[in-house]
Design an enzyme around this catalytic site. Structure first.
Site, PDB file in Angstrom:
ATOM      1  NE  ARG A  50       1.975  -4.700  11.414  1.00  0.00           N
ATOM      2  CZ  ARG A  50       3.406  -4.316  10.504  1.00  0.00           C
ATOM      3  NH1 ARG A  50       4.707  -4.954  10.570  1.00  0.00           N
ATOM      4  NH2 ARG A  50       3.296  -3.594   9.318  1.00  0.00           N
ATOM      5  NE  ARG A 108      -4.725  -0.972  10.769  1.00  0.00           N
ATOM      6  CZ  ARG A 108      -3.068  -0.486   9.197  1.00  0.00           C
ATOM      7  NH1 ARG A 108      -3.023   0.866   9.121  1.00  0.00           N
ATOM      8  NH2 ARG A 108      -2.059  -1.097   9.445  1.00  0.00           N
ATOM      9  CE  LYS A 144      -2.077  -1.183   4.108  1.00  0.00           C
ATOM     10  NZ  LYS A 144      -1.068  -2.535   4.459  1.00  0.00           N
TER      11      LYS A 144
HETATM   12  P1  AP5 Z   1       4.840  -1.514   1.256  1.00  0.00           P
HETATM   13  O1  AP5 Z   1       4.502  -0.807   0.647  1.00  0.00           O
HETATM   14  O2  AP5 Z   1       5.457  -0.427   2.628  1.00  0.00           O
HETATM   15  O3  AP5 Z   1       3.815  -2.666   2.712  1.00  0.00           O
HETATM   16  P2  AP5 Z   1       2.479  -1.713   2.604  1.00  0.00           P
HETATM   17  O4  AP5 Z   1       1.044  -2.533   2.866  1.00  0.00           O
HETATM   18  O5  AP5 Z   1       2.554  -0.092   3.093  1.00  0.00           O
HETATM   19  O6  AP5 Z   1       2.788  -2.280   4.755  1.00  0.00           O
HETATM   20  P3  AP5 Z   1       2.986  -1.427   5.906  1.00  0.00           P
HETATM   21  O7  AP5 Z   1       3.629  -2.685   7.025  1.00  0.00           O
HETATM   22  O8  AP5 Z   1       3.528  -0.530   6.096  1.00  0.00           O
HETATM   23  O9  AP5 Z   1       1.737  -1.871   6.839  1.00  0.00           O
HETATM   24  P4  AP5 Z   1       0.439  -1.828   7.670  1.00  0.00           P
HETATM   25  O10 AP5 Z   1      -1.224  -1.153   6.997  1.00  0.00           O
HETATM   26  O11 AP5 Z   1       0.463  -3.060   8.350  1.00  0.00           O
HETATM   27  O12 AP5 Z   1       1.438  -0.268   8.936  1.00  0.00           O
HETATM   28  P5  AP5 Z   1       0.555   0.935   8.892  1.00  0.00           P
HETATM   29  O13 AP5 Z   1       2.153   1.972   9.363  1.00  0.00           O
HETATM   30  O14 AP5 Z   1      -0.169   1.725   7.821  1.00  0.00           O
HETATM   31  O15 AP5 Z   1       5.924  -2.395   1.056  1.00  0.00           O
HETATM   32  C1  AP5 Z   1       6.281  -3.997   2.325  1.00  0.00           C
HETATM   33  C2  AP5 Z   1       7.348  -4.121   1.461  1.00  0.00           C
HETATM   34  O16 AP5 Z   1       7.218  -5.126   0.552  1.00  0.00           O
HETATM   35  C3  AP5 Z   1       8.634  -3.260   1.488  1.00  0.00           C
HETATM   36  O17 AP5 Z   1       9.819  -3.963   1.704  1.00  0.00           O
HETATM   37  C4  AP5 Z   1       8.434  -2.930  -0.263  1.00  0.00           C
HETATM   38  O18 AP5 Z   1      10.111  -2.467  -0.530  1.00  0.00           O
HETATM   39  C5  AP5 Z   1       7.812  -4.464  -0.069  1.00  0.00           C
HETATM   40  N1  AP5 Z   1       7.242  -4.216  -1.771  1.00  0.00           N
HETATM   41  C6  AP5 Z   1       6.143  -3.578  -1.675  1.00  0.00           C
HETATM   42  N2  AP5 Z   1       5.784  -4.023  -3.111  1.00  0.00           N
HETATM   43  C7  AP5 Z   1       6.364  -5.316  -3.716  1.00  0.00           C
HETATM   44  C8  AP5 Z   1       5.982  -6.177  -4.519  1.00  0.00           C
HETATM   45  N3  AP5 Z   1       5.638  -6.160  -5.765  1.00  0.00           N
HETATM   46  N4  AP5 Z   1       7.477  -7.239  -4.568  1.00  0.00           N
HETATM   47  C9  AP5 Z   1       8.371  -7.334  -3.808  1.00  0.00           C
HETATM   48  N5  AP5 Z   1       8.629  -6.949  -2.861  1.00  0.00           N
HETATM   49  C10 AP5 Z   1       7.673  -5.314  -2.299  1.00  0.00           C
HETATM   50  O19 AP5 Z   1       0.570   0.625  10.876  1.00  0.00           O
HETATM   51  C11 AP5 Z   1       1.107   0.540  11.501  1.00  0.00           C
HETATM   52  C12 AP5 Z   1       0.454   0.151  13.225  1.00  0.00           C
HETATM   53  O20 AP5 Z   1       0.532   1.923  12.758  1.00  0.00           O
HETATM   54  C13 AP5 Z   1      -0.692  -0.731  13.069  1.00  0.00           C
HETATM   55  O21 AP5 Z   1      -0.207  -1.670  13.657  1.00  0.00           O
HETATM   56  C14 AP5 Z   1      -1.474  -0.073  13.957  1.00  0.00           C
HETATM   57  O22 AP5 Z   1      -0.425  -0.063  15.546  1.00  0.00           O
HETATM   58  C15 AP5 Z   1      -1.141   1.603  13.569  1.00  0.00           C
HETATM   59  N6  AP5 Z   1      -2.627   2.266  12.769  1.00  0.00           N
HETATM   60  C16 AP5 Z   1      -1.283   2.982  11.227  1.00  0.00           C
HETATM   61  N7  AP5 Z   1      -3.415   3.387  11.228  1.00  0.00           N
HETATM   62  C17 AP5 Z   1      -4.111   2.787  11.959  1.00  0.00           C
HETATM   63  C18 AP5 Z   1      -5.820   2.619  11.902  1.00  0.00           C
HETATM   64  N8  AP5 Z   1      -6.062   3.363  10.783  1.00  0.00           N
HETATM   65  N9  AP5 Z   1      -6.016   2.306  12.815  1.00  0.00           N
HETATM   66  C19 AP5 Z   1      -5.688   1.861  13.981  1.00  0.00           C
HETATM   67  N10 AP5 Z   1      -4.043   1.824  14.290  1.00  0.00           N
HETATM   68  C20 AP5 Z   1      -3.696   2.131  13.332  1.00  0.00           C
END
Ligand code: AP5
Length: 220
Positions: free
Chosen positions: A171, A88, A13
């Protein structure tokens, strides 16, 4: 264009939101990035969020809803945005609908990136992130030009605390329980598109652009 990006942790994402935002001058709004910033600055928001984030649990709905309500008032949002990681939960989605109604706007499309679990674990455990400009890298799939340095701002890359394997598994469980009901929620509103998130970053981007062409023409 106003978009929501859904998908499990590691689905891509943030990577796709960053590229799309740069291409179309959209604002990328990542609740994860906003919360991580608050944690590193030890603000009241950060102090509340830290323990939830460290465990891979969700930060309480009222906290993130308040944060998004304020962020969407900013003038840069007028030219369009990608919501990365919000909503979420169903209460977050309902609150967002209310905020949009007040602003007399709507979401054009909710995109769900679909990736099998074994790929997600490999992506997350190999991810390195830039704490300054928030770009994500991967040790194998998207390595930085210089080891441990961001290509764009030169900052030293870090491994997110919640990208360790045990936390990643929690997660993924939280996503399955709390966030997958949103697929039905947006499908019923007829704005959901699912994208195969496997394959290279470029090929996923191409697929996304195809779907968004359809949005402009009012298709699913
Ligand atoms: P990346 O693009 O970083 O993946 P992502 O889907 O953004 O994953 P996140 O881990 O950031 O999502 P998340 O939703 O768990 O975390 P968030 O920060 O929102 O890609 C991942 C990896 O894969 C990278 O190394 C990239 O290079 C690689 N990659 C990408 N595409 C690829 C491809 N096609 N092929 C190969 N490799 C690829 O949330 C973190 C924490 O914050 C949550 O756990 C929660 O505690 C809190 N939080 C955030 N939002 C909320 C909310 N709305 N409500 C409550 N708590 C929240």
């Amino acid at each position: 264009m106003r978009l929501i990006f859904l998908g499990p942790p590691g689905a891509g994402k943030g990577t796709q939101a960053q590229r799309l935002a740069e291409r179309y001058s959209l604002v990328k709004i990542s609740t994860g990035d906003i919360l991580r910033d608050a944690v590193s600055r030890k603000t009241p928001l950060g102090l509340t969020a830290k323990s939830f984030m460290d465990q891979g649990s969700l930060v309480p709905d009222d906290v993130v809803i308040g944060l998004i309500r304020e962020r969407l008032k900013d003038s840069d949002c007028r030219s369009g945005y990608v919501l990365d990681g919000f909503p979420r939960t169903v209460p977050q989605a309902e609150a967002l609908s209310k905020i949009l109604e007040e602003q007399k706007t709507t979401i054009d499309r909710a995109i769900s990136f679909e990736v099998p679990e074994q790929d997600l674990i490999r992506r997350l455990t190999g991810r390195r992130s830039c704490p300054a400009c928030k770009r994500a890298y991967h040790l194998d799939f998207q390595p930085p030009q210089q080891p441990d340095r961001c290509d764009v701002c030169g900052e030293r890359l870090i491994q997110r605390k919640d990208d360790r394997e045990e936390t990643v598994k929690n997660r993924l469980r939280v996503y399955a329980q709390e966030t997958t009901p949103l697929l039905k929620y947006y499908d019923e509103q007829k704005i959901l598109s699912k994208i195969d998130g496997r394959g290279s970053i470029d090929s996923v981007m191409n697929h996304l652009l195809e779907v968004l062409k359809g949005v402009n023409k009012g298709q699913k």
